[in-house]
Design an enzyme around this catalytic site. Structure first.
Site, PDB file in Angstrom:
ATOM      1  N   GLY A   8       0.824  -1.221   0.000  1.00 51.72           N
ATOM      2  CA  GLY A   8       0.000   0.000   0.000  1.00 51.72           C
ATOM      3  C   GLY A   8       0.846   1.253   0.000  1.00 51.72           C
ATOM      4  O   GLY A   8       0.466   2.280   0.577  1.00 51.72           O
ATOM      5  N   GLY A  11      -0.515   4.783  -0.948  1.00 53.45           N
ATOM      6  CA  GLY A  11      -1.623   5.355  -0.181  1.00 53.45           C
ATOM      7  C   GLY A  11      -1.201   6.545   0.670  1.00 53.45           C
ATOM      8  O   GLY A  11      -0.070   7.035   0.577  1.00 53.45           O
ATOM      9  N   GLN A  12      -2.145   6.993   1.507  1.00 53.70           N
ATOM     10  CA  GLN A  12      -1.909   8.212   2.287  1.00 53.70           C
ATOM     11  C   GLN A  12      -0.700   8.074   3.209  1.00 53.70           C
ATOM     12  O   GLN A  12       0.155   8.956   3.254  1.00 53.70           O
ATOM     13  CB  GLN A  12      -3.168   8.551   3.120  1.00 53.70           C
ATOM     14  N   ASP A  53      -0.520  -7.107  -5.442  1.00 56.94           N
ATOM     15  CA  ASP A  53      -1.865  -7.181  -4.882  1.00 56.94           C
ATOM     16  C   ASP A  53      -1.754  -8.088  -3.657  1.00 56.94           C
ATOM     17  O   ASP A  53      -1.383  -9.260  -3.780  1.00 56.94           O
ATOM     18  CB  ASP A  53      -2.805  -7.794  -5.943  1.00 56.94           C
ATOM     19  N   TYR A 142     -14.993  -2.186   8.560  1.00 52.83           N
ATOM     20  CA  TYR A 142     -13.613  -1.707   8.702  1.00 52.83           C
ATOM     21  C   TYR A 142     -13.092  -2.007  10.117  1.00 52.83           C
ATOM     22  O   TYR A 142     -12.011  -2.583  10.297  1.00 52.83           O
ATOM     23  CB  TYR A 142     -13.585  -0.206   8.425  1.00 52.83           C
ATOM     24  N   LYS A 146     -10.110  -4.501  11.380  1.00 47.97           N
ATOM     25  CA  LYS A 146      -8.942  -3.977  12.108  1.00 47.97           C
ATOM     26  C   LYS A 146      -8.795  -4.657  13.477  1.00 47.97           C
ATOM     27  O   LYS A 146      -7.690  -4.995  13.902  1.00 47.97           O
ATOM     28  CB  LYS A 146      -9.034  -2.456  12.260  1.00 47.97           C
TER      29      LYS A 146
HETATM   30  N1  SER Z   1      -9.089   7.555   9.015  1.00 45.71           N
HETATM   31  C1  SER Z   1      -9.676   6.251   9.037  1.00 45.71           C
HETATM   32  C2  SER Z   1     -11.012   6.251   8.409  1.00 45.71           C
HETATM   33  O1  SER Z   1     -11.686   7.258   8.515  1.00 45.71           O
HETATM   34  C3  SER Z   1      -9.786   5.757  10.454  1.00 45.71           C
HETATM   35  O2  SER Z   1      -8.815   4.847  10.703  1.00 45.71           O
HETATM   36  O3  SER Z   1     -11.405   5.285   7.884  1.00 45.71           O
END
Ligand code: SER
Length: 319
Positions: A8, A11-12, A53, A142, A146
């Site tokens: 990743g 990504g950010q 991937d 999500y 996690k």
């Molecule tokens: N910044 C993330 C989100 O909003 C939180 O872990 O999904």
């Protein structure tokens, strides 16, 4: 010698962590990987980049073997709002991806960094000064991935001795790469609008208070935790860390100190509002402070000044 793989990496977090790790460990020692092709010029020109991937276990295993990888920063993941729109895909990427990483780490002797999130908490968690060890009943896919990820990482450590470590990141604010569909994204988007001189329409209500952190602190947290002597860590995964806690209205007020004409209106997105309402307002990160010296450098005012200055300069350059 440390040989790192970052998943990743486009990504950010990855786009900044890749460069930070290359500065510390050497450009060729850090292999960036991702599904987006091509990556930013900075990532491409500062060291190796490979397409990967994370749901492809064989491709991952071959990559780790062929590059002699001994440490994996596993960042590839779907964020909360996107995950809620595609729950099956979220399970695939977030859980199957992590399982693949842990298996390769077990078989090939790698260390693992796993970023968890405030999303591991839910509506039954105490929302203020949320303790390190408390009720965790997340209601988003999500958060479920996690939390399962934290538990799985702890299991791999206890059962197989895989050195997995991780933190619970709050909303992350950064100017290099935009987040990809999270509930806290408003705290990044607002800066682009403010600097473009346009009003911002916020998708969370004015008083929605959440934990937040500026990216330089988030990067330092990952590096510091991975460098800490393992015997000091009692938790290993899922350390609460935070730097500031604010609402959209408070952030707008802080931005107006620099850009007095900035205006914000609200158009609440019920899905993201419900997610935000199920998360803590402020976490207690004293365990991370005690065990590995966690300490944020940026509070809200410093973050806003730095963010405006850095983003303004990259917008002027057309980046
Ligand atoms: N910044 C993330 C989100 O909003 C939180 O872990 O999904």
């Amino acid at each position: 010698m440390t040989r790192i793989l970052i998943t990743g990496a486009t990504g950010q977090i990855g786009s900044e962590l890749t460069l930070a790790l290359r500065d510390i460990y050497g450009q060729e020692q850090v292999v960036a990987s991702g599904r987006k092709h091509p990556p930013s010029t900075a990532i491409r020109e500062s060291g190796p980049f490979v397409y990967l991937d994370v749901t492809d276990s064989r491709g991952l295993a071959e990559l780790v073997a062929s590059h002699n990888i001994d440490t994996i920063y596993h960042l590839a993941s779907l964020l909360s709002a996107v995950a809620e729109a595609h729950p099956q895909r979220a399970w695939q990427v977030n859980m199957d991806g992590l399982t693949n990483v842990l298996e390769v780490a077990r078989k090939q002797g790698c260390r693992v960094f796993f970023p968890s999130s405030i999303g591991v908490f839910g509506p039954t968690t105490p929302p203020d000064h949320t303790p390190q060890d408390t009720i965790q009943q997340p209601t988003t896919i999500y958060g479920i991935t996690k939390l399962s990820g934290e538990l799985l990482c702890n299991y791999y450590y206890k059962r197989f001795g895989v050195d997995c470590r991780g933190v619970r990141y709050p909303g992350l604010i950064s100017h290099v790469t935009r987040p990809g569909g999270g509930t806290t994204d408003y705290a990044v988007e607002i800066f682009y609008a403010a600097l473009s001189g346009v009003p911002y329409t916020c998708f969370l209500g004015p008083d929605t208070r959440l934990d937040m952190m500026y990216m330089p602190d988030a990067i330092r947290a990952a590096v510091t935790l991975m460098e800490t002597e393992g015997s000091r860590l009692s938790h290993r995964n899922g350390y609460n860390i935070t730097a500031m806690s604010f609402s959209p209205e408070e952030l707008a007020t802080a931005i107006r100190k620099h850009i007095p004409t900035f205006s914000m209106r609200y158009e609440v997105d019920p899905v993201r509002q419900a997610i935000a309402d199920s998360w803590p307002r402020s976490m207690d990160d004293s365990v991370a402070r005690r065990e590995w010296g966690w300490q944020p450098h940026f509070a809200m005012a410093e973050m806003v000044s730095d963010m405006l200055a850095k983003l303004n300069s990259s917008m002027e350059k057309g980046e």
